[in-house]
Design an enzyme around this catalytic site. Structure first.
Site, PDB file in Angstrom:
ATOM      1  N   SER A  12      33.240  14.427   4.260  1.00 39.32           N
ATOM      2  CA  SER A  12      33.574  15.802   3.910  1.00 39.32           C
ATOM      3  C   SER A  12      34.832  16.243   4.642  1.00 39.32           C
ATOM      4  O   SER A  12      35.108  15.781   5.764  1.00 39.32           O
ATOM      5  CB  SER A  12      32.403  16.688   4.328  1.00 39.32           C
ATOM      6  N   LYS A  55      28.743  13.743   9.892  1.00 40.38           N
ATOM      7  CA  LYS A  55      29.714  13.095   8.988  1.00 40.38           C
ATOM      8  C   LYS A  55      30.738  12.315   9.815  1.00 40.38           C
ATOM      9  O   LYS A  55      31.040  11.154   9.525  1.00 40.38           O
ATOM     10  CB  LYS A  55      30.419  14.138   8.109  1.00 40.38           C
ATOM     11  N   TYR A 113      26.063  19.375  11.300  1.00 42.84           N
ATOM     12  CA  TYR A 113      26.221  18.702  10.003  1.00 42.84           C
ATOM     13  C   TYR A 113      27.560  17.956   9.970  1.00 42.84           C
ATOM     14  O   TYR A 113      27.632  16.769   9.646  1.00 42.84           O
ATOM     15  CB  TYR A 113      26.153  19.733   8.866  1.00 42.84           C
TER      16      TYR A 113
HETATM   17  N1  UFG Z   1      32.089  32.567   0.757  1.00 41.50           N
HETATM   18  C1  UFG Z   1      31.887  33.917   0.534  1.00 41.50           C
HETATM   19  N2  UFG Z   1      30.631  34.325   0.187  1.00 41.50           N
HETATM   20  C2  UFG Z   1      29.581  33.458   0.033  1.00 41.50           C
HETATM   21  C3  UFG Z   1      29.808  32.084   0.264  1.00 41.50           C
HETATM   22  C4  UFG Z   1      31.076  31.673   0.638  1.00 41.50           C
HETATM   23  O1  UFG Z   1      32.802  34.725   0.658  1.00 41.50           O
HETATM   24  O2  UFG Z   1      28.474  33.896  -0.282  1.00 41.50           O
HETATM   25  C5  UFG Z   1      33.461  32.098   1.093  1.00 41.50           C
HETATM   26  C6  UFG Z   1      33.594  31.366   2.401  1.00 41.50           C
HETATM   27  O3  UFG Z   1      33.857  32.268   3.449  1.00 41.50           O
HETATM   28  C7  UFG Z   1      34.766  30.424   2.115  1.00 41.50           C
HETATM   29  C8  UFG Z   1      34.619  30.104   0.626  1.00 41.50           C
HETATM   30  O4  UFG Z   1      33.820  31.153   0.105  1.00 41.50           O
HETATM   31  O5  UFG Z   1      35.992  31.080   2.299  1.00 41.50           O
HETATM   32  C9  UFG Z   1      33.923  28.781   0.334  1.00 41.50           C
HETATM   33  O6  UFG Z   1      32.688  28.729   1.035  1.00 41.50           O
HETATM   34  P1  UFG Z   1      31.578  27.608   0.728  1.00 41.50           P
HETATM   35  O7  UFG Z   1      30.393  27.933   1.570  1.00 41.50           O
HETATM   36  O8  UFG Z   1      31.377  27.492  -0.728  1.00 41.50           O
HETATM   37  O9  UFG Z   1      32.290  26.276   1.212  1.00 41.50           O
HETATM   38  P2  UFG Z   1      32.859  25.871   2.656  1.00 41.50           P
HETATM   39  O10 UFG Z   1      34.318  25.609   2.471  1.00 41.50           O
HETATM   40  O11 UFG Z   1      32.474  26.823   3.702  1.00 41.50           O
HETATM   41  O12 UFG Z   1      32.039  24.550   2.959  1.00 41.50           O
HETATM   42  C10 UFG Z   1      32.050  23.482   2.045  1.00 41.50           C
HETATM   43  C11 UFG Z   1      30.714  22.735   2.134  1.00 41.50           C
HETATM   44  C12 UFG Z   1      30.560  22.048   3.450  1.00 41.50           C
HETATM   45  C13 UFG Z   1      31.744  21.208   3.727  1.00 41.50           C
HETATM   46  C14 UFG Z   1      33.016  21.970   3.593  1.00 41.50           C
HETATM   47  C15 UFG Z   1      34.179  21.041   3.701  1.00 41.50           C
HETATM   48  O13 UFG Z   1      29.648  23.639   1.985  1.00 41.50           O
HETATM   49  O14 UFG Z   1      29.437  21.220   3.383  1.00 41.50           O
HETATM   50  O15 UFG Z   1      33.083  22.607   2.331  1.00 41.50           O
HETATM   51  O16 UFG Z   1      35.368  21.697   3.783  1.00 41.50           O
HETATM   52  F1  UFG Z   1      31.648  20.712   4.969  1.00 41.50           F
END
Ligand code: UFG
Length: 352
Positions: free
Chosen positions: A127, A155, A151
């Site tokens: 990831s 990885k 987590y």
């Molecule tokens: N976000 C919101 N509201 C929500 C969920 C997310 O505003 O309810 C925002 C987050 O702050 C972020 C973006 O949307 O800016 C994406 O968030 P995600 O949770 O969808 O994804 P992340 O980038 O935080 O994490 C994902 C995977 C992880 C992985 C990571 C790698 O969930 O497992 O990408 O970059 F490690």
């Protein structure tokens, strides 16, 4: 015709199931090991329905050495794609032992059995989380590595374990794929992502808010009235977090290219799988509304702990060495996620 038999651990999960479809459509034989921890058995029939091919399935835990020994003794496995792992960032902070035990033991067991049966090709599901607090964009594979939660550490530790295994076993070939943010669904509407419980990730949350909004007012669920946008004061164009969203079918295709690499070289190598383009939270919400003609209400709330402002891939290495290029854009991703949402509701009556 010679069939290559590939073992896919976690093959009923979101990325695993789409990868199985691509493998089967490209002439591979597929054996799935999945303990249904975060998936459902109907995904197996869906993979078979889409491809018209039969899949061997074992409801086994990769952490059981005996179970994996059985799989390898009953099948001539030539390569493995290892998806099976726990993946909830927040849960990993609360239950680190659970994450280290499962995510590390699975890889160790798998490699032990692979060595016993002389199976020397492995694709590992990593990831972009291994880049930790990103210092410069776009992110290249040789950027400094660090993590911000257990987590992510599992990885990174797995990547290091695999590098050591390759050092000790010169005939081993490992391709580590670092995924950016997979969204979207199979164009049949039969496979997609619908996590159990309240989603942590943005796209599944958008889908539920959109579905909730299509209900009669009195039937709406409070939890999904609006998307909680985690902060609007990041150093990005509109202040919300920017990510490299990639269509899950593109990501799945990346595994086929990695497979070719595994058959043609030795040692370990690392590749980003992303599109190279960053979209903000508001970009994704607006695109979902526009292409699907639905409403996705949102509210700006506090930043989420551990989130970074922006993260997107340098895609040059994957393009040059694997021939990988994402074919789908953000509109396709939003359209296909909605198609899955619609189809899911048609089949189950509701999506949450
Ligand atoms: N976000 C919101 N509201 C929500 C969920 C997310 O505003 O309810 C925002 C987050 O702050 C972020 C973006 O949307 O800016 C994406 O968030 P995600 O949770 O969808 O994804 P992340 O980038 O935080 O994490 C994902 C995977 C992880 C992985 C990571 C790698 O969930 O497992 O990408 O970059 F490690």
């Amino acid at each position: 015709m010679i069939y290559i038999k590939v073992l896919v651990t976690g093959g009923l999960g979101y990325i695993g199931s789409h990868t199985c479809v691509e493998l089967l459509n490209n002439g591979y034989e597929v054996v799935i090991v999945d303990n249904l921890y975060n998936s459902t058995i109907d995904v197996l029939q869906r993979i078979e329905k889409i491809t018209g091919k039969k899949v061997d399935f074992y409801d086994f835990d990769v952490c059981s050495y005996e179970a994996m020994d059985t799989v390898f003794s009953e099948n001539k496995i030539e390569a493995v794609i290892h998806f099976a792992a726990y993946k909830a960032v927040g849960e990993s902070v609360k239950e680190p032992i659970k994450y280290y035990q499962n995510n590390l033991l699975a890889t160790l067991n798998l490699c032990k059995v692979m060595l016993k049966y002389n199976c020397q090709r492995l694709i590992f599901s990593s990831s972009a989380t291994v880049y930790g607090k990103v210092r410069s964009l776009p992110i290249k594979e040789d950027a400094p590595l660090s993590t911000t939660n257990p987590y992510g550490t599992t990885k990174l530790m797995n990547e290091e374990i695999l590098a050591d295994i390759c050092k000790a076993n010169p005939n081993f070939s490992v391709v580590v794929l670092r995924y950016f943010n997979p969204i979207g669904a199979h164009k049949s509407g039969l496979l997609g992502e619908n996590p159990k419980g309240i989603p942590n990730n943005l796209m599944p949350y958008i889908m539920r808010v959109a579905a909730n909004n299509e209900r009669e007012e009195k039937e709406q669920v409070a939890e999904y009235k609006y998307v909680k946008v985690f902060g609007d004061s990041y150093d990005t164009l509109d202040g919300t977090g920017v990510r490299d969203y990639i269509h899950v079918v593109d990501l799945a295709r990346g595994h086929l290219l990695a497979m070719e690499k595994c058959f043609n070289s030795l040692g370990i190598d690392f590749y980003n799988l992303g599109t190279g383009k960053g979209y903000s939270v508001l970009d994704l919400i607006n695109t979902y509304e526009k292409v699907n003609n639905v409403k996705v209400p949102y509210k700006i709330v506090a930043k989420r702990d551990g989130d970074i402002a922006a993260c997107y891939a340098d895609t040059n290495k994957a393009f040059k060495e694997l021939g990988f290029k994402a074919l789908y854009g953000i509109d396709d991703m939003c359209r296909d996620s909605y198609l899955y949402q619609k189809n899911y509701i048609k089949e189950h009556g509701e999506i949450f």
